[in-house]
Design a protein around this motif. Structure first.
Motif: not given
Length: 328
Positions: A139-147, A204-209
């Motif tokens: 998820y954070h790699s996807a956010i970094s790519y979008a950034l 790549y969606r946001k993880p949920h417990l």
């Protein structure tokens, strides 16, 4: 173990209910440690430590030093465990049940030392942790790519300025921050804006417990009851009462017919979803027509594809149907 049991019938019981090959063999474990059947566990431990020091091979120089020390250790291993001691006492009282004694003896030695439930729980916990960490990193790699993409940065910057969360360079400079610190502050703001507004689906969606294996297994009974109730309601409403399908039911039937998961269905464009629902693919005749159309479209696309043309030409000239003769 099976071989041992087949030979039990040939074994003869030794005096005092002892069975050769089990526990201390021909010797009584209590006599080995110099204790009685009424002795407490502390007395047994104390006697073992005293004898172990006395007959340790480094101190006791007799010819039977190793055998004597091994006999003492075996006796202590038998009597220190309450369950095994209980089995041993039962053998002394009921020597005629030698098949049962062999079973109990080998069952305890071959049984796992750790509770299987603990092992399974630990494995599930490890898998769940690995799952969540992996999803979090994706998820954070996807956010970094979008950034890093200009269009996402521009949209995020516009949203940040409209909402008043984007930092003012003048105020940051007055506060004494350097250019690198100001840039880092802006990056954090843009990242937060993208995380709050971007819609990431799939892997790549946001993880949920709730998605990890451990919680999914715990919720299995709930999901099972929920699905059963839903299925009974569906059969009663649409199979028996012949009620017309609603929008949600049509979308569900269409998604199932084309073989898409809920996430894959949501990734389709709204116009594409509406077009598929209008085709009423849950009706078999409509599905057959749609499938033929898709096959025709795929065939036309392949016919126009240059690489596919080259592949067909190669298969025609050099494929498995071509016969050749090679001279050695």
């Amino acid at each position: 173990f099976v071989y041992a049991l087949t030979r039990v019938g040939d074994q003869r019981l030794v005096g005092d209910g002892l069975v050769p090959g089990l526990y201390c063999g021909d010797t009584n474990c209590y006599d080995v440690l110099g204790v009685t059947r009424d002795s407490e566990k502390s007395e047994i431990s104390k006697s073992y430590r005293r004898l172990a020091i006395k007959y340790h091979p480094d101190r006791y120089k007799g010819a039977d030093a190793e055998e004597k020390f091994r006999e003492i250790a075996t006796a202590y291993e038998t009597l220190k465990n309450e369950d095994e001691r209980s089995d041993y006492d039962y053998m002394l009282d009921h020597p005629e049940e030698y098949y049962y004694h062999y079973y109990q003896f080998y069952r305890r030695r071959m049984a796992p030392q750790v509770d299987v439930r603990i092992v399974i729980g630990a494995v599930i916990a490890i898998i769940s942790i690995v799952q969540y960490v992996s999803w979090y990193q994706s998820y954070h790699s996807a956010i970094s790519y979008a950034l890093q993409q200009a269009r996402y940065r521009t949209q995020a910057k516009t949203v940040a300025k409209e909402t008043g969360v984007f930092p003012d360079d003048r105020e940051l400079r007055k506060s004494g921050l350097t250019k690198d610190e100001i840039k880092a502050e802006e990056e954090q703001v843009l990242r937060r804006v993208i995380e709050q507004n971007i819609n990431i689906m799939g892997g790549y969606r946001k993880p949920h417990l709730w998605d990890v294996l451990a919680l999914q297994l715990l919720l299995c009974p709930y999901y099972g009851v929920h699905y059963l109730a839903w299925y009974v309601q569906w059969v009663w409403k649409f199979n028996f009462n012949k009620c017309p399908y609603g929008d949600e039911e049509k979308a569900y039937l269409t998604r199932k017919r084309v073989g898409l998961t809920n996430n894959q269905w949501q990734l389709l464009e709204e116009t594409k979803r509406r077009d598929l629902i209008k085709k009423e693919l849950w009706i078999n005749d409509n599905w057959v027509v749609y499938k033929k159309q898709q096959e025709e479209e795929t065939r036309e696309k392949l016919a126009q594809n240059t690489r596919h043309k080259q592949y067909r030409r190669y298969m025609k000239n050099h494929g498995p149907s071509r016969m050749t003769f090679h001279e050695d």
